[in-house]
Design a protein around this motif. Structure first.
Motif, PDB file in Angstrom:
ATOM      1  N   ALA A  22     103.775  35.703  84.233  1.00  0.00           N
ATOM      2  CA  ALA A  22     102.703  36.857  84.233  1.00  0.00           C
ATOM      3  C   ALA A  22     102.279  37.103  82.937  1.00  0.00           C
ATOM      4  CB  ALA A  22     103.231  37.951  84.972  1.00  0.00           C
ATOM      5  N   SER A  23     103.042  36.925  81.868  1.00  0.00           N
ATOM      6  CA  SER A  23     102.485  37.110  80.767  1.00  0.00           C
ATOM      7  C   SER A  23     101.702  35.785  80.048  1.00  0.00           C
ATOM      8  CB  SER A  23     103.809  37.209  79.628  1.00  0.00           C
ATOM      9  OG  SER A  23     104.590  36.103  79.575  1.00  0.00           O
ATOM     10  N   ASN A  24     102.075  34.701  80.597  1.00  0.00           N
ATOM     11  CA  ASN A  24     101.419  33.373  80.213  1.00  0.00           C
ATOM     12  C   ASN A  24     100.001  33.468  80.952  1.00  0.00           C
ATOM     13  OD1 ASN A  24     100.772  30.982  79.307  1.00  0.00           O
ATOM     14  ND2 ASN A  24     102.048  29.689  80.804  1.00  0.00           N
ATOM     15  N   VAL A  25      99.753  33.881  82.139  1.00  0.00           N
ATOM     16  CA  VAL A  25      98.675  34.236  82.786  1.00  0.00           C
ATOM     17  C   VAL A  25      97.744  35.145  81.889  1.00  0.00           C
ATOM     18  CG1 VAL A  25      97.515  35.114  84.745  1.00  0.00           C
ATOM     19  CG2 VAL A  25      99.329  33.581  85.030  1.00  0.00           C
ATOM     20  N   LEU A  26      98.269  36.214  81.674  1.00  0.00           N
ATOM     21  CA  LEU A  26      97.658  37.235  80.847  1.00  0.00           C
ATOM     22  C   LEU A  26      97.248  36.666  79.392  1.00  0.00           C
ATOM     23  CD1 LEU A  26      96.844  40.166  80.487  1.00  0.00           C
ATOM     24  CD2 LEU A  26      99.077  40.681  79.749  1.00  0.00           C
ATOM     25  N   ASP A  27      98.147  35.856  78.939  1.00  0.00           N
ATOM     26  CA  ASP A  27      97.615  35.342  77.564  1.00  0.00           C
ATOM     27  C   ASP A  27      96.338  34.378  77.697  1.00  0.00           C
ATOM     28  OD1 ASP A  27      99.575  36.327  76.154  1.00  0.00           O
ATOM     29  OD2 ASP A  27     100.940  34.701  76.438  1.00  0.00           O
ATOM     30  N   TRP A  28      96.249  33.706  78.918  1.00  0.00           N
ATOM     31  CA  TRP A  28      95.024  33.092  79.280  1.00  0.00           C
ATOM     32  C   TRP A  28      93.711  33.643  79.531  1.00  0.00           C
ATOM     33  CZ3 TRP A  28      93.816  27.976  78.537  1.00  0.00           C
ATOM     34  CH2 TRP A  28      94.775  26.859  78.396  1.00  0.00           C
ATOM     35  N   ILE A  29      93.952  34.843  80.246  1.00  0.00           N
ATOM     36  CA  ILE A  29      92.883  35.597  80.504  1.00  0.00           C
ATOM     37  C   ILE A  29      92.210  36.070  79.605  1.00  0.00           C
ATOM     38  CG2 ILE A  29      92.354  37.817  81.682  1.00  0.00           C
ATOM     39  CD1 ILE A  29      94.121  37.148  83.739  1.00  0.00           C
ATOM     40  N   VAL A  30      93.215  36.566  78.383  1.00  0.00           N
ATOM     41  CA  VAL A  30      92.736  37.176  77.153  1.00  0.00           C
ATOM     42  C   VAL A  30      92.047  36.292  76.438  1.00  0.00           C
ATOM     43  CG1 VAL A  30      93.515  38.080  74.874  1.00  0.00           C
ATOM     44  CG2 VAL A  30      94.389  39.018  77.118  1.00  0.00           C
ATOM     45  N   ALA A  31      92.598  34.971  76.183  1.00  0.00           N
ATOM     46  CA  ALA A  31      91.833  34.210  75.495  1.00  0.00           C
ATOM     47  C   ALA A  31      90.692  33.589  75.966  1.00  0.00           C
ATOM     48  CB  ALA A  31      92.820  32.875  75.648  1.00  0.00           C
ATOM     49  N   LEU A  32      90.559  33.611  77.294  1.00  0.00           N
ATOM     50  CA  LEU A  32      88.947  33.308  77.834  1.00  0.00           C
ATOM     51  C   LEU A  32      88.239  34.499  77.853  1.00  0.00           C
ATOM     52  CD1 LEU A  32      90.416  31.670  81.301  1.00  0.00           C
ATOM     53  CD2 LEU A  32      89.010  30.568  79.385  1.00  0.00           C
ATOM     54  N   LEU A  33      88.585  35.617  77.742  1.00  0.00           N
ATOM     55  CA  LEU A  33      87.689  36.677  77.358  1.00  0.00           C
ATOM     56  C   LEU A  33      87.193  36.720  76.239  1.00  0.00           C
ATOM     57  CD1 LEU A  33      89.418  39.384  79.435  1.00  0.00           C
ATOM     58  CD2 LEU A  33      87.263  38.504  79.865  1.00  0.00           C
ATOM     59  N   VAL A  34      87.974  36.541  75.161  1.00  0.00           N
ATOM     60  CA  VAL A  34      87.848  36.314  73.605  1.00  0.00           C
ATOM     61  C   VAL A  34      86.860  35.115  73.255  1.00  0.00           C
ATOM     62  CG1 VAL A  34      88.605  35.733  71.202  1.00  0.00           C
ATOM     63  CG2 VAL A  34      90.070  37.337  72.649  1.00  0.00           C
ATOM     64  N   CYS A  35      86.827  34.074  73.920  1.00  0.00           N
ATOM     65  CA  CYS A  35      86.192  32.838  74.071  1.00  0.00           C
ATOM     66  C   CYS A  35      84.456  33.464  74.495  1.00  0.00           C
ATOM     67  CB  CYS A  35      86.688  31.643  74.644  1.00  0.00           C
ATOM     68  SG  CYS A  35      88.012  31.032  73.917  1.00  0.00           S
ATOM     69  N   TRP A  36      84.799  33.859  75.610  1.00  0.00           N
ATOM     70  CA  TRP A  36      83.336  34.299  76.247  1.00  0.00           C
ATOM     71  C   TRP A  36      82.688  35.387  75.486  1.00  0.00           C
ATOM     72  CZ3 TRP A  36      82.034  39.058  78.079  1.00  0.00           C
ATOM     73  CH2 TRP A  36      80.831  39.257  78.793  1.00  0.00           C
ATOM     74  N   ALA A  37      83.200  36.206  74.581  1.00  0.00           N
ATOM     75  CA  ALA A  37      82.768  37.228  73.839  1.00  0.00           C
ATOM     76  C   ALA A  37      82.313  36.841  72.807  1.00  0.00           C
ATOM     77  CB  ALA A  37      83.572  38.325  73.596  1.00  0.00           C
ATOM     78  N   SER A  38      83.136  35.412  72.169  1.00  0.00           N
ATOM     79  CA  SER A  38      82.477  35.062  70.751  1.00  0.00           C
ATOM     80  C   SER A  38      81.210  34.045  71.233  1.00  0.00           C
ATOM     81  CB  SER A  38      83.435  34.024  70.452  1.00  0.00           C
ATOM     82  OG  SER A  38      84.722  34.895  69.903  1.00  0.00           O
ATOM     83  N   LEU A  39      81.335  33.448  72.297  1.00  0.00           N
ATOM     84  CA  LEU A  39      80.130  32.589  72.649  1.00  0.00           C
ATOM     85  C   LEU A  39      78.972  33.523  72.993  1.00  0.00           C
ATOM     86  CD1 LEU A  39      81.923  29.632  74.821  1.00  0.00           C
ATOM     87  CD2 LEU A  39      80.863  29.515  72.381  1.00  0.00           C
ATOM     88  N   THR A  40      79.076  34.478  73.762  1.00  0.00           N
ATOM     89  CA  THR A  40      77.855  35.510  74.005  1.00  0.00           C
ATOM     90  C   THR A  40      77.468  36.039  72.756  1.00  0.00           C
ATOM     91  OG1 THR A  40      79.007  36.027  75.940  1.00  0.00           O
ATOM     92  CG2 THR A  40      77.283  37.529  75.241  1.00  0.00           C
ATOM     93  N   ALA A  41      78.103  36.350  71.780  1.00  0.00           N
ATOM     94  CA  ALA A  41      77.581  36.933  70.556  1.00  0.00           C
ATOM     95  C   ALA A  41      77.072  35.837  69.643  1.00  0.00           C
ATOM     96  CB  ALA A  41      78.823  37.248  69.594  1.00  0.00           C
ATOM     97  N   ILE A  42      77.363  34.664  69.771  1.00  0.00           N
ATOM     98  CA  ILE A  42      76.814  33.442  69.144  1.00  0.00           C
ATOM     99  C   ILE A  42      75.305  33.035  69.739  1.00  0.00           C
ATOM    100  CG2 ILE A  42      76.922  31.075  68.381  1.00  0.00           C
ATOM    101  CD1 ILE A  42      79.994  31.444  68.211  1.00  0.00           C
ATOM    102  N   PHE A  43      75.437  32.892  70.909  1.00  0.00           N
ATOM    103  CA  PHE A  43      74.326  32.387  71.570  1.00  0.00           C
ATOM    104  C   PHE A  43      73.216  33.598  71.909  1.00  0.00           C
ATOM    105  CE2 PHE A  43      77.016  28.848  72.175  1.00  0.00           C
ATOM    106  CZ  PHE A  43      76.226  27.870  71.484  1.00  0.00           C
ATOM    107  N   GLU A  44      73.615  34.722  72.076  1.00  0.00           N
ATOM    108  CA  GLU A  44      72.589  35.907  72.544  1.00  0.00           C
ATOM    109  C   GLU A  44      71.729  36.152  71.453  1.00  0.00           C
ATOM    110  OE1 GLU A  44      73.476  40.506  72.954  1.00  0.00           O
ATOM    111  OE2 GLU A  44      74.371  39.231  74.662  1.00  0.00           O
ATOM    112  N   PRO A  45      70.388  36.175  71.487  1.00  0.00           N
ATOM    113  CA  PRO A  45      69.420  36.435  70.333  1.00  0.00           C
ATOM    114  C   PRO A  45      69.539  38.028  69.902  1.00  0.00           C
ATOM    115  CG  PRO A  45      68.232  36.469  72.543  1.00  0.00           C
ATOM    116  CD  PRO A  45      69.762  35.938  72.791  1.00  0.00           C
ATOM    117  N   SER A  46      69.704  38.306  68.893  1.00  0.00           N
ATOM    118  CA  SER A  46      70.108  39.614  68.453  1.00  0.00           C
ATOM    119  C   SER A  46      68.787  40.504  68.460  1.00  0.00           C
ATOM    120  CB  SER A  46      70.420  39.471  66.820  1.00  0.00           C
ATOM    121  OG  SER A  46      69.243  39.044  66.017  1.00  0.00           O
ATOM    122  N   ARG A  47      69.449  41.522  69.193  1.00  0.00           N
ATOM    123  CA  ARG A  47      68.071  42.571  69.539  1.00  0.00           C
ATOM    124  C   ARG A  47      67.897  43.547  68.513  1.00  0.00           C
ATOM    125  NH1 ARG A  47      71.499  43.874  74.686  1.00  0.00           N
ATOM    126  NH2 ARG A  47      71.717  41.715  75.472  1.00  0.00           N
TER     127      ARG A  47
END
Length: 66
Positions: free
Chosen positions: A3-28
């Protein structure tokens, strides 16, 4: 997988998604922040070099602090 390994993967994917969203989203907020700064900087008087008296006063103050 544990369960902790799955949680680590979920957190890592969320961090990557948030980073990519911040990079590619035009700054409003950039256009909102630039306008007040540009108008306020235009109203400021230009910087001038200190006069000889002000320069001597600064040197005197520096000598007093030593």
């Amino acid at each position: 997988m544990t369960a902790s390994n799955v949680l680590d993967w979920i957190v890592a994917l969320l961090v990557c998604w948030a980073s990519l969203t911040a990079i590619f989203e035009p700054s409003r907020g950039a256009s909102q922040c630039d306008a007040p700064y540009a108008t306020s900087s235009a109203s400021r008087p230009p910087l001038t070099a200190p006069t000889q008296a002000e320069f001597e006063e600064m040197i005197r103050d520096m000598k007093l602090h030593d």
